[in-house]
Design a protein around this motif. Structure first.
Motif, mmCIF file in Angstrom:
data_model
loop_
_atom_site.group_PDB
_atom_site.id
_atom_site.type_symbol
_atom_site.label_atom_id
_atom_site.label_comp_id
_atom_site.label_asym_id
_atom_site.label_seq_id
_atom_site.Cartn_x
_atom_site.Cartn_y
_atom_site.Cartn_z
ATOM 1 N N LYS A 235 5.705 -12.953 1.012
ATOM 2 C CA LYS A 235 5.909 -12.562 -0.391
ATOM 3 C C LYS A 235 7.162 -13.233 -0.953
ATOM 4 O O LYS A 235 7.182 -13.687 -2.097
ATOM 5 C CB LYS A 235 6.046 -11.038 -0.450
ATOM 6 C CG LYS A 235 5.956 -10.458 -1.809
ATOM 7 C CD LYS A 235 4.929 -9.350 -1.873
ATOM 8 C CE LYS A 235 4.708 -8.858 -3.252
ATOM 9 N NZ LYS A 235 3.840 -9.592 -4.077
ATOM 10 N N ASP B 154 -0.624 -16.033 -2.884
ATOM 11 C CA ASP B 154 -0.941 -14.657 -2.500
ATOM 12 C C ASP B 154 -1.307 -14.656 -0.998
ATOM 13 O O ASP B 154 -1.550 -15.720 -0.426
ATOM 14 C CB ASP B 154 -2.138 -14.183 -3.337
ATOM 15 C CG ASP B 154 -2.230 -12.665 -3.369
ATOM 16 O OD1 ASP B 154 -1.415 -11.998 -2.711
ATOM 17 O OD2 ASP B 154 -3.147 -12.162 -4.050
ATOM 18 N N TYR C 191 11.493 -3.690 -0.587
ATOM 19 C CA TYR C 191 10.153 -3.381 -0.081
ATOM 20 C C TYR C 191 10.007 -2.035 0.626
ATOM 21 O O TYR C 191 8.926 -1.724 1.108
ATOM 22 C CB TYR C 191 9.694 -4.489 0.874
ATOM 23 C CG TYR C 191 9.582 -5.840 0.195
ATOM 24 C CD1 TYR C 191 8.667 -6.028 -0.848
ATOM 25 C CD2 TYR C 191 10.391 -6.902 0.573
ATOM 26 C CE1 TYR C 191 8.568 -7.257 -1.479
ATOM 27 C CE2 TYR C 191 10.291 -8.138 -0.058
ATOM 28 C CZ TYR C 191 9.377 -8.307 -1.076
ATOM 29 O OH TYR C 191 9.278 -9.509 -1.707
ATOM 30 N N GLU D 59 3.352 -2.294 -2.430
ATOM 31 C CA GLU D 59 3.177 -3.735 -2.686
ATOM 32 C C GLU D 59 2.895 -4.497 -1.377
ATOM 33 O O GLU D 59 2.109 -5.453 -1.348
ATOM 34 C CB GLU D 59 4.509 -4.211 -3.275
ATOM 35 C CG GLU D 59 4.468 -5.472 -4.060
ATOM 36 C CD GLU D 59 5.885 -5.865 -4.464
ATOM 37 O OE1 GLU D 59 6.034 -7.001 -4.914
ATOM 38 O OE2 GLU D 59 6.830 -5.051 -4.307
ATOM 39 N N LYS E 148 -0.495 -2.774 0.693
ATOM 40 C CA LYS E 148 -1.842 -3.168 0.251
ATOM 41 C C LYS E 148 -2.251 -4.575 0.735
ATOM 42 O O LYS E 148 -3.415 -4.942 0.658
ATOM 43 C CB LYS E 148 -1.976 -3.029 -1.262
ATOM 44 C CG LYS E 148 -1.241 -4.043 -2.062
ATOM 45 C CD LYS E 148 -1.471 -3.839 -3.543
ATOM 46 C CE LYS E 148 -0.765 -4.927 -4.314
ATOM 47 N NZ LYS E 148 -0.414 -4.608 -5.652
ATOM 48 N N LYS E 149 -1.292 -5.310 1.245
ATOM 49 C CA LYS E 149 -1.609 -6.661 1.739
ATOM 50 C C LYS E 149 -2.122 -6.643 3.181
ATOM 51 O O LYS E 149 -2.588 -7.650 3.702
ATOM 52 C CB LYS E 149 -0.350 -7.550 1.716
ATOM 53 C CG LYS E 149 0.221 -7.766 0.347
ATOM 54 C CD LYS E 149 -0.662 -8.708 -0.418
ATOM 55 C CE LYS E 149 -0.182 -8.918 -1.825
ATOM 56 N NZ LYS E 149 -1.271 -9.320 -2.716
#
Ligand SMILES: C[S@@+](CC[C@H](N)C(=O)[O-])C[C@H]1O[C@@H](n2cnc3c(N)ncnc32)[C@H](O)[C@@H]1O
Length: 277
Positions: free
Chosen positions: A134, A140, A177, A194, A197-198
């Protein structure tokens, strides 16, 4: 109420039977020197199943449906799950230093990178990877994180860690984070949505003949798990993972592991970092 448990002893023959099952099912090698370790770890299962000794445990494993029912609870206790945030940080430094435009063969912005943490333990590795990706680029990413042990995966999904566990995370990552628990008596932190969810967690045994990772990966982390396998098993695992790696993608192994003598389409780019050719 304090309960007293007597420690059940494991005979050499019982050890041979159990270590044979563990090797066959999970690939984990248990030399005789690990007999006391195995004895201690399996006590939990004897207690949970209210069994009096290892002979009864073995009988259960050989009964109809016994092994399949006991397989994952057994994996929870026999695996070693040591991990850390930013463990072996040279791998993350390598990712930070990569020229991502050249990796993607054009502008990295807007691209999707797929990564797999193939023995993710309680989640510190895939969450570290997600934070680093990130911070690194404008692309992404999606991370598949798998492990044999359901117990560690449950912890990974909650994404809640003690302050002590989060100590290796650099301050600016922590501030950006992580969410702090509002109760000052419970010094816990949670990985924020954030990053959460990855990462998708799934149970997976690297011994399975087919590993379904849902498509080819740009990065595969298989760190500090090969050490539990013998050489032929290590080679089989790396071969299967390599088949899931895109040409040009990177494979990362643990610092005490070595795969250089395996005949695979991998070129070493740094110590413990390989690129698929
Ligand atoms: C020592 S931890 C390493 C965690 C992380 N990769 C790291 O380097 O910090 C090893 C993990 O491998 C998992 N493992 C052991 N045998 C496995 C198998 N056959 N398939 C999948 N995972 C396995 C264990 O459950 C454990 O969580």
């Amino acid at each position: 109420m304090v309960q007293n448990y007597t420690l059940c002893r494991l005979t050499n023959q019982e050890f041979d039977t159990l270590s044979g099952i563990i090797y066959e099912q999970f690939g984990i090698k248990m030399p005789l020197a690990k007999k006391t370790l195995l004895e201690c770890r399996l006590q939990k299962r004897l207690r949970a199943l209210e069994l009096e000794n290892f002979a009864q445990y073995i009988e259960l494993l050989f009964s109809s449906g016994g092994l399949s029912q006991e397989l994952f609870p057994m994996a929870n206790v026999v695996t070693t799950n040591k991990t850390d945030f930013f463990r072996e940080s040279a791998h993350f430094d390598f990712l930070k230093s990569l020229n991502w435009d050249s990796y993607f063969g054009g502008e990295a912005k807007g691209k999707m990178l797929k990564a797999w943490s193939a023995a993710c333990s309680s989640g510190e590795e895939p969450y570290t990877l997600s934070m680093v990706l990130k911070e690194t680029g404008e692309f992404d990413h999606q991370i598949l994180a798998t492990d044999l042990s359901q117990e560690v995966l449950q912890k990974a999904v909650t994404a809640i860690y003690s302050e002590e566990r989060v100590r290796p995370v650099p301050l600016h990552y922590k501030q950006k984070y992580f969410l702090k628990n509002k109760d000052p008596k419970k010094p816990l932190l949670r990985v924020g949505p954030e990053i959460r969810k990855k990462v998708t967690f799934r149970q997976m045994n690297l011994m399975d003949s087919e590993l379904d990772a849902g498509g080819k990966m740009d990065l595969i982390f298989c760190r500090n798990v090969l050490i539990y396998f013998d050489r032929p098993t290590q080679e089989k695992v790396i071969r299967k993972l390599c088949a899931h790696l895109k040409v040009g993608g990177y494979l990362f192994i643990g610092h005490s592991e070595s795969i250089s003598d395996f005949r695979l389409p991998l070129v070493q780019v740094k110590s413990t970092i390989y690129r698929k050719s």
